[in-house]
Each structure stands twice: as C-alpha cells, then as structure tokens.
Design a protein around this motif. Structure first.
Motif, short mmCIF file in Angstrom:
data_model
loop_
_atom_site.label_atom_id
_atom_site.label_comp_id
_atom_site.label_asym_id
_atom_site.label_seq_id
_atom_site.Cartn_x
_atom_site.Cartn_y
_atom_site.Cartn_z
N LYS A 101 0.83 -1.21 0.00
CA LYS A 101 0.00 0.00 0.00
C LYS A 101 0.87 1.26 0.00
CE LYS A 101 -4.30 -1.60 2.17
NZ LYS A 101 -5.18 -1.47 3.36
N ARG A 102 1.94 1.24 0.79
CA ARG A 102 2.83 2.39 0.86
C ARG A 102 3.50 2.64 -0.50
NH1 ARG A 102 6.01 0.54 4.38
NH2 ARG A 102 4.74 1.06 6.18
N TYR A 103 3.92 1.56 -1.14
CA TYR A 103 4.57 1.67 -2.45
C TYR A 103 3.58 2.20 -3.50
CZ TYR A 103 6.58 0.19 -6.90
OH TYR A 103 7.05 0.16 -8.19
N ASP A 104 2.36 1.63 -3.51
CA ASP A 104 1.35 2.07 -4.47
C ASP A 104 0.95 3.53 -4.25
OD1 ASP A 104 1.33 -0.35 -5.72
OD2 ASP A 104 -0.45 -1.11 -4.69
N TYR A 105 0.84 3.92 -2.98
CA TYR A 105 0.47 5.30 -2.65
C TYR A 105 1.54 6.28 -3.15
CZ TYR A 105 -0.75 9.38 0.17
OH TYR A 105 -1.07 10.65 0.58
N ASN A 106 2.80 5.96 -2.91
CA ASN A 106 3.89 6.83 -3.36
C ASN A 106 3.97 6.89 -4.89
OD1 ASN A 106 4.65 7.41 -0.73
ND2 ASN A 106 6.11 5.72 -0.62
N LYS A 107 3.77 5.72 -5.51
CA LYS A 107 3.82 5.67 -6.96
C LYS A 107 2.67 6.47 -7.58
CE LYS A 107 4.28 2.33 -10.74
NZ LYS A 107 4.28 0.89 -11.10
N TYR A 108 1.49 6.35 -6.98
CA TYR A 108 0.31 7.08 -7.46
C TYR A 108 0.53 8.59 -7.33
CZ TYR A 108 -4.45 8.98 -7.41
OH TYR A 108 -5.57 9.74 -7.63
N ASN A 109 1.03 9.02 -6.17
CA ASN A 109 1.28 10.45 -5.95
C ASN A 109 2.32 11.00 -6.91
OD1 ASN A 109 -0.60 10.88 -3.95
ND2 ASN A 109 0.79 10.47 -2.28
N ASP A 110 3.37 10.19 -7.18
CA ASP A 110 4.40 10.61 -8.14
C ASP A 110 3.80 10.79 -9.53
OD1 ASP A 110 6.32 10.58 -6.19
OD2 ASP A 110 7.10 8.60 -6.70
N MET A 111 2.91 9.86 -9.91
CA MET A 111 2.27 9.94 -11.22
C MET A 111 1.39 11.18 -11.33
SD MET A 111 -0.42 7.32 -13.02
CE MET A 111 -1.72 7.89 -11.91
N ILE A 112 0.57 11.41 -10.27
CA ILE A 112 -0.31 12.58 -10.25
C ILE A 112 0.50 13.87 -10.34
CG2 ILE A 112 -1.95 13.90 -8.86
CD1 ILE A 112 -3.16 11.40 -10.05
#
Length: 318
Positions: A101-112
C-alpha cells in the motif's frame, strides 16, 4: 451461526457420542441397574451442555473480533503452537500488505504530480500557438488546437477528481452567463461546421461550483458537436433543468444504460475509433459530487438530448 459452530466442533461431538455408546455397552456387559446408567447419562449430558454453552459464547466473541481486523490483530494471543504459527503468518501478511500500500500510494502520488506538472507545462505552447493562429486567422488550425486544449483539460480534471472535495466552492451563479462563457470557446467549431445553434435560456441563478460545472457543460457540448455532422444543437432550460439537444448520430438503445461506465465507448466509439470512454464517465462523477443529476435520451440517427438537473433544496451559504 449455530450451524457454523457445530460444523467446527463436529469432531468433539462425534467423540462424545462414541464414548456415550461405549458407556452404554460397558453398563450392559456389567448388568448395572438402569438407575445407575441414567445417572451417568445425566452427568455426561450436563457436561456436554455446559461445554457447548461456554464454547459457543467463545465462538461468538472470536467471530466479532475477526469482523474488526484491526482490533483482532492487536489482540492476538496464542494458546498453543499451531495458533502461534498462524499469528506469525498473519503478521507477515499484514506487514507485506502495508508495504504494498505504501509503495502504491507513493507511486500514485508521483504519477499525479508528474501529469499535473505536464498539463500546466503543455498549456504554455498551446497559448502561444493560439496567438499565432489568431494572427493568421486560420480557423481550421484553431479548431484542432482547441481540441488539444480540451483533451488536456480533461486529463487535468481527471487527475483532480480524487481530491475534488478540497476544490469545491459553492455559490449562486447565472446559468445564462455560465453557458455563454462555454459557448464562446466553441465559436470556431460552429463557424467551420454545418451546425446551427438554437439558444434560448431564461436566466436563473443556480447553486454550484462554477469551474467544475462549466467543465461538465463543455464536455456535453463537445460531444454534441463531435457527433453532429449537420443539423442543429439546441440549448435551453426549464427552470433548474438545462437541456442540450443535437440532431447527430444518436446512441443505440442497448448502449444507453452503459454510457456512464468508465472506458465504455459503445457502437459509436468503435466506429469513431478515437473515443476514450472517459468524457461521460467524468461528467457523471463530477455531477454526483456536485449533487446534480444527468439523464440522456437518444435515438439512433435522430439525435441525443442531455438533461442536467441543478435543482437543490434551498440552502443558506455562510
């Protein structure tokens, strides 16, 4: 609940009945009196009843703990080696899940963050091109540039959708003024097409967020222009209901129930091969968050009518 309890404890009760049968068999061999056998039967039944009551309440308690996984994880206690093994497995799974979840959250925020910056950066050359095209008075190039700008804005609004609550600002706005501002952006489309515009709005004030509402109206109007090769587009209102009707290619009746699904393009989208299936999905999501409703009526080769209902109970804005 009882069914699940007895299913879990069936081996205990099976053993109990086997022992009861053995007890009856031994008493028969020893020729003991019926009174003695009944006494032992009463004692055995009392024990199993007490065991059942205690076990069932423990079963209910454990079930409620498991329903709240966070409470359960913090209250885990092992009574024997097997339970301890299960606890270690659960701890490992929970730890892995948190890491994912932490990895996906960081990846999502980077993409946004990347796409938000990209959208703002791409607007600079678009604005520069607008000035150049306006100087040369080339309507065709302007139309194509406006399409690019619309697609860029759609990306930006799509990225912001998850955080729309932080961006909403409800006020009373003039419906006529809001729609007119959207139409000004579409002037080039009308000048190059064989589409006539019938516009008659009886102006009222509606409670909405101007930026997001304007985006919704622009998306619906863009669809009307895109799928109307000739004929007319009519924009009018009935109090708080805004209607945008076209005489375009229409939508097949079997596609209508799914037009608000994400990624659904339907028959028209497959024929056009350029539709993304995002526009109507996005407008529906935004209108739901604004507290408005949208309905679509359409007939193939006869046109489409979209209705946005802005009605709300009287609200006092502080």
């Amino acid at each position: 609940m009882l069914k699940h309890f007895f299913k879990m404890k069936y081996d205990v009760y099976l053993l109990y009945f086997l022992l009861l049968f053995l007890e009856f068999f031994v008493f028969s061999l020893l020729h003991l009196s019926l009174e003695i056998w009944l006494y032992f039967l009463f004692v055995s039944i009392s024990i199993i009843v007490i065991y059942t009551i205690i076990s069932y309440f423990r079963f209910i308690k454990k079930h409620k703990e498991l329903e709240n996984i966070d409470v359960f994880i913090h209250s885990l206690k092992s009574n024997h080696l097997i339970e301890e093994d299960y606890i270690h497995i659960i701890d490992k799974l929970v730890s892995d899940l948190k890491e994912i979840k932490r990895y996906d959250y960081n990846k999502y925020n980077d993409m946004i963050e990347y796409y938000t910056i990209w959208v703002h950066q791409i607007k600079t050359p678009i604005s520069a091109l607008k000035l150049i095209i306006q100087t040369e008075n080339d309507n065709r190039m302007m139309v194509e540039l406006l399409k690019i700008e619309q697609y860029v804005n759609m990306v930006l609004q799509y990225l912001r959708l998850d955080h729309i609550h932080n961006d909403l600002s409800f006020q009373y706005y003039s419906l006529d003024k809001m729609v007119s501002e959207v139409l000004k952006k579409q002037v080039s489309f009308f000048s190059l097409s064989k589409i006539s515009l019938n516009y008659h709005i009886e102006d009222i004030n509606i409670l909405t967020d101007e930026k997001w509402c304007s985006f919704v109206i622009e998306q619906i109007l863009s669809n009307a222009i895109k799928y109307t090769k000739k004929g007319s587009i009519e924009i009018y209102n009935d109090k708080e209901k805004l209607y945008i009707k076209d005489t375009g290619i229409g939508i097949r009746s079997e596609d209508l129930p799914r037009v608000f699904e994400k990624g659904f393009t339907g028959y028209n989208g497959r024929m056009d091969k350029k539709a993304s299936g995002i526009g109507l999905y996005l407008t529906k999501q935004i209108l739901d968050l604004l507290g408005n409703t949208m309905t679509i009526e359409s007939s193939l080769d006869k046109g489409t009518a979209v209705c946005i209902d802005f009605y709300k109970e009287k609200t006092v804005l502080e």
